[in-house]
Design a protein around this motif. Sequence first.
Motif, mmCIF file in Angstrom:
data_model
loop_
_atom_site.group_PDB
_atom_site.id
_atom_site.type_symbol
_atom_site.label_atom_id
_atom_site.label_comp_id
_atom_site.label_asym_id
_atom_site.label_seq_id
_atom_site.Cartn_x
_atom_site.Cartn_y
_atom_site.Cartn_z
ATOM 1 N N ALA A 26 0.805 -1.221 0.000
ATOM 2 C CA ALA A 26 0.000 0.000 0.000
ATOM 3 C C ALA A 26 0.838 1.271 0.000
ATOM 4 O O ALA A 26 0.360 2.323 -0.397
ATOM 5 N N ASN A 27 2.076 1.164 0.426
ATOM 6 C CA ASN A 27 2.925 2.350 0.537
ATOM 7 C C ASN A 27 4.000 2.424 -0.525
ATOM 8 O O ASN A 27 5.047 3.021 -0.324
ATOM 9 N N GLY A 28 3.761 1.811 -1.662
ATOM 10 C CA GLY A 28 4.625 2.014 -2.817
ATOM 11 C C GLY A 28 5.707 1.000 -3.052
ATOM 12 O O GLY A 28 6.553 1.197 -3.916
ATOM 13 N N ARG A 29 5.738 -0.075 -2.277
ATOM 14 C CA ARG A 29 6.724 -1.141 -2.475
ATOM 15 C C ARG A 29 8.160 -0.644 -2.417
ATOM 16 O O ARG A 29 9.023 -1.082 -3.171
ATOM 17 N N HIS A 30 8.406 0.273 -1.514
ATOM 18 C CA HIS A 30 9.768 0.760 -1.297
ATOM 19 C C HIS A 30 10.424 -0.122 -0.245
ATOM 20 O O HIS A 30 9.780 -0.504 0.736
ATOM 21 N N ASP A 31 11.700 -0.416 -0.415
ATOM 22 C CA ASP A 31 12.395 -1.280 0.530
ATOM 23 C C ASP A 31 12.278 -0.771 1.966
ATOM 24 O O ASP A 31 12.150 -1.556 2.900
ATOM 25 N N TYR A 32 12.299 0.554 2.145
ATOM 26 C CA TYR A 32 12.227 1.101 3.507
ATOM 27 C C TYR A 32 10.858 0.894 4.140
ATOM 28 O O TYR A 32 10.705 1.040 5.347
ATOM 29 N N ASN A 33 9.845 0.521 3.366
ATOM 30 C CA ASN A 33 8.533 0.198 3.932
ATOM 31 C C ASN A 33 8.447 -1.269 4.350
ATOM 32 O O ASN A 33 7.385 -1.751 4.717
ATOM 33 N N CYS A 34 9.563 -1.962 4.270
ATOM 34 C CA CYS A 34 9.630 -3.354 4.717
ATOM 35 C C CYS A 34 10.816 -3.506 5.653
ATOM 36 O O CYS A 34 11.700 -4.316 5.448
ATOM 37 N N ASP A 35 10.847 -2.697 6.689
ATOM 38 C CA ASP A 35 11.917 -2.788 7.673
ATOM 39 C C ASP A 35 11.367 -3.267 9.006
ATOM 40 O O ASP A 35 11.836 -4.231 9.574
ATOM 41 N N PHE A 36 10.339 -2.573 9.504
ATOM 42 C CA PHE A 36 9.670 -2.934 10.746
ATOM 43 C C PHE A 36 10.676 -3.235 11.858
ATOM 44 O O PHE A 36 10.691 -4.326 12.429
ATOM 45 N N SER A 37 11.532 -2.244 12.116
ATOM 46 C CA SER A 37 12.559 -2.373 13.173
ATOM 47 C C SER A 37 13.414 -3.626 12.971
ATOM 48 O O SER A 37 13.701 -4.365 13.905
ATOM 49 N N HIS A 38 13.784 -3.866 11.735
ATOM 50 C CA HIS A 38 14.675 -4.965 11.351
ATOM 51 C C HIS A 38 14.073 -6.352 11.591
ATOM 52 O O HIS A 38 14.797 -7.313 11.810
ATOM 53 N N THR A 39 12.747 -6.463 11.520
ATOM 54 C CA THR A 39 12.100 -7.769 11.713
ATOM 55 C C THR A 39 11.504 -8.307 10.414
ATOM 56 O O THR A 39 10.811 -9.317 10.434
ATOM 57 N N ALA A 40 11.759 -7.641 9.289
ATOM 58 C CA ALA A 40 11.159 -8.052 8.021
ATOM 59 C C ALA A 40 12.217 -8.144 6.926
ATOM 60 O O ALA A 40 13.307 -7.576 7.037
ATOM 61 N N VAL A 41 11.856 -8.849 5.877
ATOM 62 C CA VAL A 41 12.740 -9.009 4.728
ATOM 63 C C VAL A 41 11.875 -9.061 3.468
ATOM 64 O O VAL A 41 10.712 -9.470 3.514
ATOM 65 N N ILE A 42 12.435 -8.640 2.355
ATOM 66 C CA ILE A 42 11.731 -8.697 1.071
ATOM 67 C C ILE A 42 12.069 -10.022 0.396
ATOM 68 O O ILE A 42 13.220 -10.447 0.393
ATOM 69 N N THR A 43 11.038 -10.644 -0.166
ATOM 70 C CA THR A 43 11.227 -11.926 -0.847
ATOM 71 C C THR A 43 10.551 -11.890 -2.211
ATOM 72 O O THR A 43 9.640 -11.095 -2.442
ATOM 73 N N SER A 44 10.985 -12.775 -3.086
ATOM 74 C CA SER A 44 10.331 -12.917 -4.387
ATOM 75 C C SER A 44 9.441 -14.166 -4.402
ATOM 76 O O SER A 44 8.865 -14.505 -5.426
ATOM 77 N N THR A 45 9.327 -14.826 -3.247
ATOM 78 C CA THR A 45 8.471 -16.007 -3.115
ATOM 79 C C THR A 45 7.132 -15.591 -2.526
ATOM 80 O O THR A 45 7.082 -15.046 -1.427
ATOM 81 N N ASN A 46 6.063 -15.840 -3.246
ATOM 82 C CA ASN A 46 4.732 -15.458 -2.806
ATOM 83 C C ASN A 46 4.344 -16.238 -1.547
ATOM 84 O O ASN A 46 4.296 -17.464 -1.573
ATOM 85 N N PRO A 47 4.047 -15.532 -0.427
ATOM 86 C CA PRO A 47 3.690 -16.220 0.803
ATOM 87 C C PRO A 47 2.207 -16.597 0.909
ATOM 88 O O PRO A 47 1.781 -17.062 1.961
ATOM 89 N N SER A 48 1.447 -16.420 -0.158
ATOM 90 C CA SER A 48 0.020 -16.776 -0.129
ATOM 91 C C SER A 48 -0.128 -18.271 0.176
ATOM 92 O O SER A 48 0.731 -19.074 -0.178
ATOM 93 N N HIS A 49 -1.246 -18.602 0.839
ATOM 94 C CA HIS A 49 -1.519 -19.995 1.163
ATOM 95 C C HIS A 49 -3.026 -20.204 1.265
ATOM 96 O O HIS A 49 -3.749 -19.309 1.701
ATOM 97 N N GLY A 50 -3.481 -21.346 0.824
ATOM 98 C CA GLY A 50 -4.921 -21.642 0.871
ATOM 99 C C GLY A 50 -5.727 -20.549 0.200
ATOM 100 O O GLY A 50 -5.421 -20.121 -0.915
ATOM 101 N N ASN A 51 -6.762 -20.064 0.888
ATOM 102 C CA ASN A 51 -7.606 -18.974 0.363
ATOM 103 C C ASN A 51 -7.014 -17.601 0.645
ATOM 104 O O ASN A 51 -7.572 -16.595 0.221
ATOM 105 N N CYS A 52 -5.936 -17.569 1.396
ATOM 106 C CA CYS A 52 -5.308 -16.284 1.769
ATOM 107 C C CYS A 52 -4.373 -15.828 0.662
ATOM 108 O O CYS A 52 -3.292 -16.362 0.472
ATOM 109 N N ARG A 53 -4.812 -14.818 -0.080
ATOM 110 C CA ARG A 53 -3.998 -14.249 -1.163
ATOM 111 C C ARG A 53 -3.293 -13.017 -0.643
ATOM 112 O O ARG A 53 -3.940 -12.034 -0.262
ATOM 113 N N ILE A 54 -1.993 -13.087 -0.579
ATOM 114 C CA ILE A 54 -1.195 -11.987 -0.031
ATOM 115 C C ILE A 54 -0.584 -11.178 -1.157
ATOM 116 O O ILE A 54 -0.135 -11.673 -2.118
#
Length: 150
Positions: free
Chosen positions: A122-150
């Motif tokens: 929602a915030n433009g897919r900028h790397d700095y929007n995926c930091d969360f106090s160093h608890t997150a990482v960017i991946t190219s693997t879709n984490p969707s599962h079952g009916n949950c589309r991420i």
Amino acid sequence: MPNRRFEAYIFALFNENQKPGPIAERNWGLFRLDFTPVYESGVLRSGQRPAPVGGGVPKPAVGGQKWCVPKADASNQALQANINYVCSQNVDCKPIQPGGTCFAPNDVRALATYAMNAYYQANGRHDYNCDFSHTAVITSTNPSHGNCRI
């Protein structure tokens, strides 16, 4: 107050998720990082609105789609704090609420995956929007599962 002038101190122009300290201090900005106003404060002249960066529509990353997911070593406490932060930022958290397609009552990591990625997208897919106090990482693997589309 038409035709009146007053002095004001602006604590921050932009909200930011990488500021250390209390989460509340990260949200005192007048604008989001894509230059859209957080709220109508009367700062812009004659109702003008700045154009969002990139036309306001996030574009897929060159080379493919990217998702923001929790790091393997992120604690449940940190992930819950991330969920709380994201859901306070006008991001749609209904899918992780009871009855939602991504609701997992005993899986904080799954809930955080949805929430953190929703914020990142929602915030433009900028790397700095995926930091969360160093608890997150960017991946190219879709984490969707079952009916949950991420």
